[in-house]
Every structure is written in C-alpha cells, then in structure tokens.
Design a protein around this motif. Structure first.
Motif, PDB file in Angstrom:
ATOM      1  N   ARG A  77      32.035  -0.011  27.911  1.00 13.29           N
ATOM      2  CA  ARG A  77      31.922  -1.175  28.788  1.00 13.29           C
ATOM      3  C   ARG A  77      31.121  -2.246  28.055  1.00 13.29           C
ATOM      4  O   ARG A  77      30.096  -1.948  27.449  1.00 13.29           O
ATOM      5  N   ALA A  78      31.563  -3.467  28.172  1.00 13.80           N
ATOM      6  CA  ALA A  78      30.906  -4.571  27.465  1.00 13.80           C
ATOM      7  C   ALA A  78      29.459  -4.764  27.913  1.00 13.80           C
ATOM      8  O   ALA A  78      28.607  -5.177  27.132  1.00 13.80           O
ATOM      9  N   ASP A  79      29.159  -4.443  29.170  1.00 17.86           N
ATOM     10  CA  ASP A  79      27.833  -4.696  29.724  1.00 17.86           C
ATOM     11  C   ASP A  79      26.898  -3.480  29.683  1.00 17.86           C
ATOM     12  O   ASP A  79      25.847  -3.494  30.309  1.00 17.86           O
ATOM     13  N   GLU A  80      27.279  -2.451  28.918  1.00 16.26           N
ATOM     14  CA  GLU A  80      26.497  -1.213  28.948  1.00 16.26           C
ATOM     15  C   GLU A  80      26.462  -0.573  27.568  1.00 16.26           C
ATOM     16  O   GLU A  80      27.513  -0.397  26.947  1.00 16.26           O
ATOM     17  N   PRO A  81      25.281  -0.188  27.082  1.00 17.15           N
ATOM     18  CA  PRO A  81      25.229   0.548  25.819  1.00 17.15           C
ATOM     19  C   PRO A  81      25.997   1.878  25.961  1.00 17.15           C
ATOM     20  O   PRO A  81      25.931   2.525  27.009  1.00 17.15           O
ATOM     21  N   TYR A  82      26.707   2.261  24.915  1.00 20.90           N
ATOM     22  CA  TYR A  82      27.564   3.435  25.035  1.00 20.90           C
ATOM     23  C   TYR A  82      26.803   4.721  25.363  1.00 20.90           C
ATOM     24  O   TYR A  82      27.313   5.527  26.150  1.00 20.90           O
ATOM     25  N   PRO A  83      25.620   4.956  24.858  1.00 21.03           N
ATOM     26  CA  PRO A  83      24.899   6.156  25.310  1.00 21.03           C
ATOM     27  C   PRO A  83      24.676   6.179  26.830  1.00 21.03           C
ATOM     28  O   PRO A  83      24.737   7.244  27.450  1.00 21.03           O
ATOM     29  N   ASP A  84      24.480   5.017  27.452  1.00 21.89           N
ATOM     30  CA  ASP A  84      24.353   4.964  28.912  1.00 21.89           C
ATOM     31  C   ASP A  84      25.678   5.320  29.583  1.00 21.89           C
ATOM     32  O   ASP A  84      25.709   5.978  30.616  1.00 21.89           O
ATOM     33  N   THR A  85      26.778   4.854  28.980  1.00 24.26           N
ATOM     34  CA  THR A  85      28.113   5.204  29.493  1.00 24.26           C
ATOM     35  C   THR A  85      28.308   6.715  29.422  1.00 24.26           C
ATOM     36  O   THR A  85      28.789   7.327  30.386  1.00 24.26           O
ATOM     37  N   LEU A  86      27.918   7.307  28.300  1.00 24.38           N
ATOM     38  CA  LEU A  86      28.049   8.763  28.160  1.00 24.38           C
ATOM     39  C   LEU A  86      27.174   9.502  29.175  1.00 24.38           C
ATOM     40  O   LEU A  86      27.595  10.518  29.734  1.00 24.38           O
ATOM     41  N   GLY A 135      34.317   4.578  21.852  1.00 26.72           N
ATOM     42  CA  GLY A 135      32.995   4.337  22.402  1.00 26.72           C
ATOM     43  C   GLY A 135      31.929   4.292  21.323  1.00 26.72           C
ATOM     44  O   GLY A 135      31.064   3.402  21.318  1.00 26.72           O
ATOM     45  N   MET A 136      31.990   5.221  20.392  1.00 32.62           N
ATOM     46  CA  MET A 136      31.008   5.248  19.311  1.00 32.62           C
ATOM     47  C   MET A 136      31.189   4.051  18.373  1.00 32.62           C
ATOM     48  O   MET A 136      30.231   3.605  17.750  1.00 32.62           O
ATOM     49  N   ARG A 137      32.393   3.508  18.306  1.00 35.69           N
ATOM     50  CA  ARG A 137      32.634   2.300  17.512  1.00 35.69           C
ATOM     51  C   ARG A 137      31.791   1.144  18.060  1.00 35.69           C
ATOM     52  O   ARG A 137      31.332   0.283  17.318  1.00 35.69           O
ATOM     53  N   SER A 138      31.543   1.168  19.377  1.00 34.52           N
ATOM     54  CA  SER A 138      30.765   0.083  19.986  1.00 34.52           C
ATOM     55  C   SER A 138      29.308   0.083  19.521  1.00 34.52           C
ATOM     56  O   SER A 138      28.625  -0.925  19.662  1.00 34.52           O
ATOM     57  N   ILE A 139      28.846   1.204  18.951  1.00 32.81           N
ATOM     58  CA  ILE A 139      27.499   1.217  18.365  1.00 32.81           C
ATOM     59  C   ILE A 139      27.580   1.337  16.842  1.00 32.81           C
ATOM     60  O   ILE A 139      26.601   1.676  16.180  1.00 32.81           O
ATOM     61  N   GLY A 140      28.777   1.103  16.313  1.00 32.60           N
ATOM     62  CA  GLY A 140      28.953   1.084  14.865  1.00 32.60           C
ATOM     63  C   GLY A 140      29.065   2.443  14.208  1.00 32.60           C
ATOM     64  O   GLY A 140      28.930   2.556  12.990  1.00 32.60           O
ATOM     65  N   ARG A 141      29.360   3.488  14.990  1.00 34.95           N
ATOM     66  CA  ARG A 141      29.422   4.844  14.430  1.00 34.95           C
ATOM     67  C   ARG A 141      30.631   5.632  14.943  1.00 34.95           C
ATOM     68  O   ARG A 141      30.487   6.705  15.514  1.00 34.95           O
ATOM     69  N   PRO A 142      31.857   5.127  14.729  1.00 27.93           N
ATOM     70  CA  PRO A 142      33.034   5.836  15.249  1.00 27.93           C
ATOM     71  C   PRO A 142      33.184   7.249  14.690  1.00 27.93           C
ATOM     72  O   PRO A 142      33.753   8.121  15.342  1.00 27.93           O
ATOM     73  N   LEU A 179      21.556   9.625  19.546  1.00 31.79           N
ATOM     74  CA  LEU A 179      22.636   8.639  19.327  1.00 31.79           C
ATOM     75  C   LEU A 179      22.083   7.222  19.371  1.00 31.79           C
ATOM     76  O   LEU A 179      22.524   6.361  18.606  1.00 31.79           O
ATOM     77  N   THR A 180      21.153   6.987  20.263  1.00 31.81           N
ATOM     78  CA  THR A 180      20.549   5.660  20.353  1.00 31.81           C
ATOM     79  C   THR A 180      19.864   5.318  19.057  1.00 31.81           C
ATOM     80  O   THR A 180      19.984   4.210  18.528  1.00 31.81           O
ATOM     81  N   THR A 181      19.177   6.295  18.477  1.00 37.04           N
ATOM     82  CA  THR A 181      18.513   6.105  17.185  1.00 37.04           C
ATOM     83  C   THR A 181      19.546   5.914  16.067  1.00 37.04           C
ATOM     84  O   THR A 181      19.380   5.062  15.204  1.00 37.04           O
ATOM     85  N   ALA A 182      20.648   6.676  16.137  1.00 39.74           N
ATOM     86  CA  ALA A 182      21.689   6.596  15.100  1.00 39.74           C
ATOM     87  C   ALA A 182      22.394   5.247  15.120  1.00 39.74           C
ATOM     88  O   ALA A 182      22.878   4.777  14.104  1.00 39.74           O
ATOM     89  N   GLY A 183      22.444   4.611  16.282  1.00 44.35           N
ATOM     90  CA  GLY A 183      23.152   3.345  16.393  1.00 44.35           C
ATOM     91  C   GLY A 183      22.345   2.145  15.905  1.00 44.35           C
ATOM     92  O   GLY A 183      22.854   1.058  15.827  1.00 44.35           O
ATOM     93  N   ARG A 184      21.091   2.372  15.573  1.00 46.38           N
ATOM     94  CA  ARG A 184      20.233   1.243  15.138  1.00 46.38           C
ATOM     95  C   ARG A 184      20.333   1.000  13.676  1.00 46.38           C
ATOM     96  O   ARG A 184      20.633   1.754  12.862  1.00 46.38           O
TER      97      ARG A 184
END
Length: 184
Positions: A77-86, A135-142, A179-184
C-alpha cells in the motif's frame, strides 16, 4: 431426455461445500456436503461426477478464496510501510478469518500422497512468492521475498502444531523488526 445441468445451482452447492469444508474439514463421505448444501448425495454426484471430483473442486474454490483474501492482505500500500502491511496480514491470516484456510491447506500439505491435488506443495509456495517480492520491492529488497515466505510458512506450521498464537505472533514481530532494519 434428461435434465440440463444448471450452473447456478452447481455453483451454490459448491460454495456451500467450501463453507462446510472450511468450518469442519474435508469429509470422508458425501453426506455432510449434501446436508450443508441442502441437497442429496445423488445430486452431488449428478453435478460433480465423483466424490473426488467434488473434493478437488472444493479445494480449488477454497484456494481461490484464500488467494483473494491473502493476496489483498499482502499487496503493498502506498500509505503504509510494507512491514506494517505484513504485520496486519499476519494478524488476519492467523485470526478467525484466515485460520480455516491454514488448517485446511496445512492438512493437505501434510498428506503424504496428495491424491486430490498432486502439485499442491509447489503451488502453495509459488502462489505467495510474487506478492511478497512485490511488497519487499517497496522497501528495496525484492530478493527477500523468499525469506519472508519461508518465515511465514514456518511460523504457520508452528502455530498449527502448537496453537501458540502469542509466541508465534511475537516471533513474527521480531522478524518484521529485522526487515525494517534491512530496508534502511
């Protein structure tokens, strides 16, 4: 001249069979499906041919419902970080709306011969890989889609075996923190 099959009746019967199977599991006999759908075993055979054909179609329809529900939950979702979606998806998938699917398909996955759906293990894995990669692509880690899938499947197997919702939910939250740490 025989009656013409009516697809709308067949569809209604199949939906009732799916509802029954999600609530109670796949029956060994046709009588529970006949009762659930308000028809007779003879009419089930008329519409579906054999018990196994009805069971296969029941599984396929239930799987489509699961793909629709879980696929929507896992979509970024555009308005939500993907870990929150998960996190939200995990709660629904392991809650009252998702557990019937997990139970039904967990049993099918464990069935040694898998006569009703021979390629189920592969299908059950590949169904979820693309949405998780997206979803993981949205944090740069597909490339982590496979890892996320493996963790989800492992924790679901744990949950099904132990019933320990709190412990498995906490483990998933810890994983999401990584995952949140991995996406940074």
């Amino acid at each position: 001249m025989g009656r013409h099959k009516q697809p709308e009746i067949r569809g209604r019967i199949l939906d009732a069979c799916v509802d029954h199977a999600l609530a109670h599991g796949l029956p060994d006999r046709l009588e529970p499906f006949a009762t659930a759908s308000g028809t007779s075993t003879r009419m089930l055979i008329y519409h579906f041919g054999t018990r196994d054909a009805l069971l296969r179609e029941t599984l396929e329809r239930a799987r489509q419902r699961q793909r629709d529900l879980f696929g929507e939950l896992l979509s970024p979702r555009a308005d939500e970080p993907y870990p929150d979606t998960l996190r939200r998806a995990w709660r629904v998938m392991t809650g009252p709306d998702g557990r019937p699917y997990l139970s039904m398909f967990g049993k099918l996955r464990e069935e040694a011969e898998q006569q009703l759906w021979p390629d189920f293990r592969r299908t059950a894995t590949t169904d979820w890989l693309r949405p998780l990669e997206d979803g993981m692509r949205s944090i740069g880690r597909p490339e982590l889609g496979t890892l996320v899938l493996a963790v989800i499947r492992g924790l679901i197997m744990d949950l099904e075996a132990t019933g320990e919702t709190s412990r498995t939910g906490e483990a998933f939250d810890v994983f999401l923190a990584t995952l949140t740490t991995a996406g940074r």
